[in-house]
Scaffold this motif. Sequence first.
Motif, short mmCIF file in Angstrom:
data_model
loop_
_atom_site.label_atom_id
_atom_site.label_comp_id
_atom_site.label_asym_id
_atom_site.label_seq_id
_atom_site.Cartn_x
_atom_site.Cartn_y
_atom_site.Cartn_z
N GLY A 211 -2.89 -11.17 4.44
CA GLY A 211 -3.07 -10.95 3.01
C GLY A 211 -4.37 -11.53 2.48
O GLY A 211 -4.67 -11.41 1.30
N GLN A 212 -5.18 -12.16 3.37
CA GLN A 212 -6.45 -12.77 2.96
C GLN A 212 -7.58 -11.81 3.31
O GLN A 212 -8.06 -11.76 4.44
CB GLN A 212 -6.64 -14.12 3.67
CG GLN A 212 -5.52 -15.12 3.44
CD GLN A 212 -5.36 -15.45 1.97
OE1 GLN A 212 -6.35 -15.68 1.25
NE2 GLN A 212 -4.12 -15.49 1.50
N THR B 166 -7.42 -4.51 3.38
CA THR B 166 -7.58 -4.98 2.01
C THR B 166 -6.31 -4.58 1.27
O THR B 166 -5.52 -3.76 1.76
CB THR B 166 -8.80 -4.36 1.31
OG1 THR B 166 -8.64 -2.94 1.26
CG2 THR B 166 -10.08 -4.71 2.03
N ASN B 167 -6.09 -5.14 0.10
CA ASN B 167 -4.91 -4.77 -0.68
C ASN B 167 -5.21 -3.51 -1.50
O ASN B 167 -4.64 -2.46 -1.26
CB ASN B 167 -4.46 -5.93 -1.56
CG ASN B 167 -3.96 -7.09 -0.72
OD1 ASN B 167 -3.27 -6.90 0.27
ND2 ASN B 167 -4.31 -8.31 -1.09
N ASP B 168 -6.12 -3.61 -2.45
CA ASP B 168 -6.57 -2.43 -3.18
C ASP B 168 -7.68 -1.74 -2.39
O ASP B 168 -8.22 -2.29 -1.43
CB ASP B 168 -7.09 -2.82 -4.56
CG ASP B 168 -5.97 -3.18 -5.52
OD1 ASP B 168 -4.89 -2.55 -5.44
OD2 ASP B 168 -6.17 -4.09 -6.35
N ILE C 34 -8.87 -0.57 5.87
CA ILE C 34 -7.61 0.07 5.48
C ILE C 34 -7.04 -0.66 4.26
O ILE C 34 -7.01 -1.88 4.21
CB ILE C 34 -6.58 0.07 6.64
CG1 ILE C 34 -6.37 -1.34 7.19
CG2 ILE C 34 -7.02 1.02 7.74
CD1 ILE C 34 -5.23 -1.44 8.21
N SER C 35 -6.60 0.12 3.29
CA SER C 35 -6.08 -0.42 2.03
C SER C 35 -4.58 -0.18 1.97
O SER C 35 -4.12 0.94 2.19
CB SER C 35 -6.77 0.26 0.85
OG SER C 35 -5.99 0.19 -0.31
N ILE C 36 -3.81 -1.23 1.66
CA ILE C 36 -2.37 -1.07 1.49
C ILE C 36 -2.08 -0.06 0.38
O ILE C 36 -1.23 0.82 0.52
CB ILE C 36 -1.71 -2.42 1.16
CG1 ILE C 36 -1.88 -3.42 2.32
CG2 ILE C 36 -0.22 -2.22 0.86
CD1 ILE C 36 -1.19 -3.04 3.59
N THR C 37 -2.82 -0.16 -0.72
CA THR C 37 -2.62 0.77 -1.84
C THR C 37 -2.81 2.21 -1.39
O THR C 37 -1.99 3.08 -1.69
CB THR C 37 -3.60 0.43 -2.98
OG1 THR C 37 -3.30 -0.87 -3.48
CG2 THR C 37 -3.49 1.45 -4.11
#
Length: 312
Positions: free
Chosen positions: A251-252, A276-278, A295-298
């Motif tokens: 998550g970092q 990445t998250n966003d 790669i973005s989780i969003t």
Amino acid sequence: PSRWQLRNIKNHVIVFGSGRLTIGYLRLLKRHSPRTKVVVVDKKFDPVREQELRQKYRARTIVGDLTHSYLLENLRLKKARRVLLLGDNDFQAYEAASRILQLAPRLHSKVVLHCHNLRFMRSLQGTALSGKCEVFNTYNLAAQGFVKGSLLEHFERTASKDTVVIAGFGRFGQSILEELQDNAKEAIEEVTVVDVDADRRVLVVEEQERLQYAFKKNVFEGDISHPEVWQRVSEKVDLGSNSPTVILGTGQEQDNLRTALWIKGRFKNALVFARTNDISQFALEVGAEHGINSISITQLVENSIPEHWLNT
């Protein structure tokens, strides 16, 4: 809300929560069914987010708690097409689903419930309520899209069995490993897990009997950004030959990108992914420059949302 606020609304979608997941869903819904009426309920709205919901997505916003009977009675549940519980309180989401289905049984299988805690979600899988809802976890959904969209084709192209390193074994890393077991176990030689809490997290997953290990498993405990951890990994795992897959999935975001650059510089043959998250324009630019896949989780979640959630 007073009844007059929703008196003319029907065939609408009710969404609880106003976070990133809600925005992703509404972005897809606007593209797929632009005329669908949307009601967004949350305990509190960020002023800018509320303005975005009203102006960009034409949603009606209501401050309230979906577990309160008075609110539910005024949301015209019997006229709604679908309810999505996308808030950040898992217990409250199940409580709201129970109350909603009691008031409007016709919404059976039309309630979509997001559960953050994988362990809690799995413990409730056999309950009657879970059978009446579509329960999902964003990291499960993201991992499904990631494995099917980015890894399976790579495994098919490689002649020998593949080596995979999952650095970061939280919900995303655990979900990736489950997807690999379910969809690619014949193509994989070994999987290595690296995490600051690797031993405990692997034990938790094994306790839930989610993994049967059709491939060799290695577990290393330590900070993914520490070179000593990778020295230990490289002593046991051959990262210098063929095309190993290395996934920096903590998550970092900063640690993921920095470590990805270091690994790609040392093992140029590796297929490296940095989470990445966003969606990050910065990470995409750096990745394109250095041969790293951002790669973005969003984005993964949006790409994996089932089409029938958008059919109203």
